[in-house]
Design an enzyme around this catalytic site. Structure first.
Site, PDB file in Angstrom:
ATOM      1  N   ILE A 297      -4.140   4.572   0.632  1.00 27.33           N
ATOM      2  CA  ILE A 297      -4.615   4.925   2.001  1.00 27.33           C
ATOM      3  C   ILE A 297      -6.004   5.853   1.623  1.00 27.33           C
ATOM      4  CG2 ILE A 297      -3.985   6.130   4.095  1.00 27.33           C
ATOM      5  CD1 ILE A 297      -1.235   5.227   3.446  1.00 27.33           C
TER       6      ILE A 297
ATOM      7  N   TYR B  21       0.892  -1.231   0.109  1.00 30.31           N
ATOM      8  CA  TYR B  21      -0.106  -0.107  -0.007  1.00 30.31           C
ATOM      9  C   TYR B  21       0.934   1.331   0.011  1.00 30.31           C
ATOM     10  CZ  TYR B  21       0.818   0.702   4.862  1.00 30.31           C
ATOM     11  OH  TYR B  21       1.615   1.371   6.313  1.00 30.31           O
ATOM     12  N   CYS B  22       0.165   2.249  -0.449  1.00 29.80           N
ATOM     13  CA  CYS B  22       0.839   3.758  -0.366  1.00 29.80           C
ATOM     14  C   CYS B  22      -0.257   4.519  -0.470  1.00 29.80           C
ATOM     15  CB  CYS B  22       1.861   4.045  -1.669  1.00 29.80           C
ATOM     16  SG  CYS B  22       0.888   3.611  -3.192  1.00 29.80           S
ATOM     17  N   THR B  23       0.193   6.001  -0.763  1.00 30.96           N
ATOM     18  CA  THR B  23      -0.779   7.245  -0.281  1.00 30.96           C
ATOM     19  C   THR B  23      -2.229   6.973  -1.464  1.00 30.96           C
ATOM     20  OG1 THR B  23       0.925   8.543   0.206  1.00 30.96           O
ATOM     21  CG2 THR B  23      -1.043   9.495  -0.406  1.00 30.96           C
TER      22      THR B  23
END
Length: 336
Positions: free
Chosen positions: A209, A180-182
């Site tokens: 996110i 996951y990342c932004t």
């Protein structure tokens, strides 16, 4: 995200991997559209696609999204939409770069192979299974402010350092790896690289996110999410929120992000309100005493000087008669 507070501005986060044969030409066209529709923000145009975070009045952002999606190359673009009281950017920057996110993985094309996309609710259901590990592919300053409960984090200052750190994850090759990342863009390359390195069961949180907070309530995301606009950090978790970051100065729990008032330092750090005032927005006594220290107003954000700002600056780098005509009489000299 529903605009429940009737805020007049939208904040858009998006990316699209798609081949652009003449990226500089498209960059100029894109820049012009933003100027004419009062869109501000940071946009990267590359041979491999586009990536941006922008803000504007809701109706202007609607036009912008329609403009992007009207191009068949970018029809699949998904926008994460938030709302705000004002612009979250002071200027518009549309730049050409070799990659839409600096990864040192230019040989990988997410349109050919990448991790399995998980929608937020799917990610939520999988993340606590025994054979699953959650991998944060962001940089230190991001995951120190907020991250998923039990996530593995990597000691990296920039995403381009990710490939080297994957060597530390060899023991997880028999696990389901949820990245996951932004907003999802880094995971496209990160998950593809993991597959290239022999990881067999790799997933990514589609939309990152931000989308997880919007669609799944943000459950088990601890702390705040670092964002790349004037807000610096945003809330994600509406279910079981907590604070995981601590004040850089005194060590008390704090998710209040500030820019060090010393422009030579300029670090983004968690600093509590008390220490913020005591150090006048600096992160240390040394920075407080720096001769160029900026005045502190309690926010810890320092707007860049926009005096004389010309939104057409950088629009065209080569003579282009068609673009010049579109500038409503603006001279070529005003655009360079």
């Amino acid at each position: 995200m529903e605009n429940t507070q009737n805020k007049p501005y939208s904040v858009l986060l998006y990316y699209c991997y798609a081949q652009i044969e003449n990226p500089e030409e498209y960059r100029e066209e894109h820049h012009l559209f933003c100027v004419e529709n009062n869109i501000r923000g940071r946009i990267i145009i590359s041979d491999e696609g586009l990536n941006g975070t922008v803000s504007g009045l809701i109706e202007d952002c609607e036009k912008y999204m329609a403009y992007v999606k009207s191009d068949p190359r970018f029809a699949k673009t998904e926008f994460k939409i938030d709302y705000h009281d004002t612009h979250t950017f002071a200027k518009i920057h549309v730049r050409y770069k070799p990659e839409i996110v600096h990864s040192s993985l230019r040989h990988l094309d997410p349109n050919v192979k990448t991790g399995k996309h998980l929608e937020p609710e799917e990610f939520k259901k999988m993340k606590d299974q025994e054979d699953v590990v959650i991998l944060d592919v962001r940089s230190n300053y991001e995951h120190e402010l907020g991250r998923f409960k039990n996530a593995i984090t990597l000691d990296i200052d920039n995403f381009r350092d990710f490939p080297e750190k994957v060597k530390e994850l060899e023991h997880l090759k028999n696990k389901k790896v949820l990245t996951y990342c932004t907003g999802g863009i880094k995971c496209e390359k990160a998950s593809a690289f993991l597959l290239e390195q022999g990881f067999e069961d790799v997933y990514q949180l589609h939309g990152g996110i931000i989308k997880y907070g919007m669609e799944a309530g943000g459950e088990d995301f601890e702390g705040k999410c670092y964002v790349f606009d004037n807000r610096i950090a945003v809330d994600v978790n509406k279910v079981n929120p907590t604070i995981i970051s601590t004040c850089h100065v005194c060590g008390t729990a704090s998710d209040r992000m500030v820019n060090c008032a010393n422009p030579s330092c300029n670090e983004h750090l968690a600093i509590c309100e008390k220490c913020g005032w005591e150090l006048e927005g600096a992160c240390s006594v040394e920075c407080k005493e720096h001769p160029e220290k900026r005045p502190y107003d309690g926010t810890g954000y320092y707007q860049k000087n926009t005096n004389g700002y010309n939104p057409y600056k950088g629009l065209h780098r080569k003579p282009n008669k068609d673009l010049i005509q579109k500038l409503h009489g603006e001279s070529a000299n005003s655009c360079v």
